[in-house]
Design a protein around this motif. Sequence first.
Motif, PDB file in Angstrom:
ATOM      1  N   VAL A   1       0.857  -1.179   0.000  1.00  0.00           N
ATOM      2  CA  VAL A   1       0.000   0.000   0.000  1.00  0.00           C
ATOM      3  C   VAL A   1       0.894   1.230   0.000  1.00  0.00           C
ATOM      4  O   VAL A   1       1.792   1.348   0.832  1.00  0.00           O
ATOM      5  CB  VAL A   1      -0.937   0.018   1.224  1.00  0.00           C
TER       6      VAL A   1
ATOM      7  N   THR B   1      -2.987   3.889  -2.629  1.00  0.00           N
ATOM      8  CA  THR B   1      -3.043   2.998  -3.782  1.00  0.00           C
ATOM      9  C   THR B   1      -2.640   1.604  -3.329  1.00  0.00           C
ATOM     10  O   THR B   1      -1.662   1.448  -2.584  1.00  0.00           O
ATOM     11  CB  THR B   1      -2.079   3.458  -4.896  1.00  0.00           C
TER      12      THR B   1
ATOM     13  N   THR C   1      -4.036  10.104   0.557  1.00  0.00           N
ATOM     14  CA  THR C   1      -4.731   9.143  -0.287  1.00  0.00           C
ATOM     15  C   THR C   1      -3.890   7.872  -0.401  1.00  0.00           C
ATOM     16  O   THR C   1      -2.752   7.819   0.086  1.00  0.00           O
ATOM     17  CB  THR C   1      -4.969   9.727  -1.688  1.00  0.00           C
TER      18      THR C   1
ATOM     19  N   VAL D   1      -9.842  -2.462   0.078  1.00  0.00           N
ATOM     20  CA  VAL D   1      -8.486  -2.885  -0.286  1.00  0.00           C
ATOM     21  C   VAL D   1      -8.283  -4.366   0.036  1.00  0.00           C
ATOM     22  O   VAL D   1      -7.718  -5.132  -0.757  1.00  0.00           O
ATOM     23  CB  VAL D   1      -7.440  -2.015   0.430  1.00  0.00           C
TER      24      VAL D   1
ATOM     25  N   PHE E   1      -8.382   6.082   6.085  1.00  0.00           N
ATOM     26  CA  PHE E   1      -7.417   5.213   5.419  1.00  0.00           C
ATOM     27  C   PHE E   1      -7.542   3.777   5.947  1.00  0.00           C
ATOM     28  O   PHE E   1      -7.544   2.818   5.162  1.00  0.00           O
ATOM     29  CB  PHE E   1      -6.003   5.753   5.669  1.00  0.00           C
TER      30      PHE E   1
ATOM     31  N   PHE F   1      -7.183   3.922  -4.305  1.00  0.00           N
ATOM     32  CA  PHE F   1      -8.264   3.754  -3.323  1.00  0.00           C
ATOM     33  C   PHE F   1      -9.570   4.339  -3.840  1.00  0.00           C
ATOM     34  O   PHE F   1     -10.639   3.780  -3.620  1.00  0.00           O
ATOM     35  CB  PHE F   1      -7.892   4.453  -2.006  1.00  0.00           C
ATOM     36  N   ASN F   2      -9.493   5.487  -4.515  1.00  0.00           N
ATOM     37  CA  ASN F   2     -10.708   6.147  -4.972  1.00  0.00           C
ATOM     38  C   ASN F   2     -11.362   5.449  -6.152  1.00  0.00           C
ATOM     39  O   ASN F   2     -12.465   5.829  -6.561  1.00  0.00           O
ATOM     40  CB  ASN F   2     -10.414   7.602  -5.336  1.00  0.00           C
TER      41      ASN F   2
ATOM     42  N   ARG G   1     -10.550   1.980   4.479  1.00  0.00           N
ATOM     43  CA  ARG G   1     -10.344   1.535   3.101  1.00  0.00           C
ATOM     44  C   ARG G   1      -9.468   0.279   3.067  1.00  0.00           C
ATOM     45  O   ARG G   1      -9.731  -0.659   2.305  1.00  0.00           O
ATOM     46  CB  ARG G   1      -9.711   2.646   2.271  1.00  0.00           C
ATOM     47  N   VAL G   2      -8.421   0.255   3.889  1.00  0.00           N
ATOM     48  CA  VAL G   2      -7.511  -0.891   3.898  1.00  0.00           C
ATOM     49  C   VAL G   2      -8.217  -2.149   4.384  1.00  0.00           C
ATOM     50  O   VAL G   2      -8.055  -3.239   3.812  1.00  0.00           O
ATOM     51  CB  VAL G   2      -6.269  -0.587   4.763  1.00  0.00           C
TER      52      VAL G   2
END
Length: 241
Positions: free
Chosen positions: A56, A73, A71, A148, A140, A112-113, A143-144
């Motif tokens: 990540v 990725t 942000t 993710v 964050f 992520f977006n 999302r993870v």
Amino acid sequence: MAARKRDRVANMVKEELTDAMVRAGYMPFDPLVERNEGAFWFKSDAVGIPHTFAAVQALIGFSRDGAVRCTGTAFLLSPAVGDILRSMPSDALLKGRGPDSSSLEYVDYRFFNELPGLELVGKAPWVITEADVPISVQWFENRVSGAVAKWFDDRNSLEKLIWVAEEPIPGTSHDRIYPDVLRATIILCIVNGYFTEAAGLMTTHLERDHVHPNIDSFERAAAFDSALADRFPEYRRARGR
């Protein structure tokens, strides 16, 4: 004064996010090449495909008025894929991906977006004061642990990755796939002993209409196939040569 406050807030985001990622099973690491100033990385070996690991990238950005936003990725990375691609002639690589390219180890990645569920959580929040830092870190973390984690689960075996590699890009023709994901998947099949699967992926790919003129072509795909056959006898035999 404003710059010092901004940097202090950014450092707090980085420190607190690092602690949160370690708790989630990710360890900080430095990639060989990093082009994004303000980026920091985490990795996890909890992926089911040998010669790959989950990573990540967190990226801190700033607004004109000094607010901070972090942000992310998600990446599936493979040093083995990078090593093999770096050994190939340039005409076998995707256009613009020379031997010194920092992206040769990328198997797949997603911002992520771009992951599902953004409508529920919104985009990464802006942090203005130190009191806002936990909000950014929590976004964050969510999302993870959510989208993710699901994205990595969809790529935690060669069988799943093969399916991903052959999926058409949404909203395009059935022949339009991500050529970089496909090539990385073929190499991972080879290094893990799945020569028949690698050969099948390549056969299908060479029968496609190559609709990526800016980065790929039939000629480049054929040169990639030849380079693999020259290096790996088992793959060459699986390809019927």
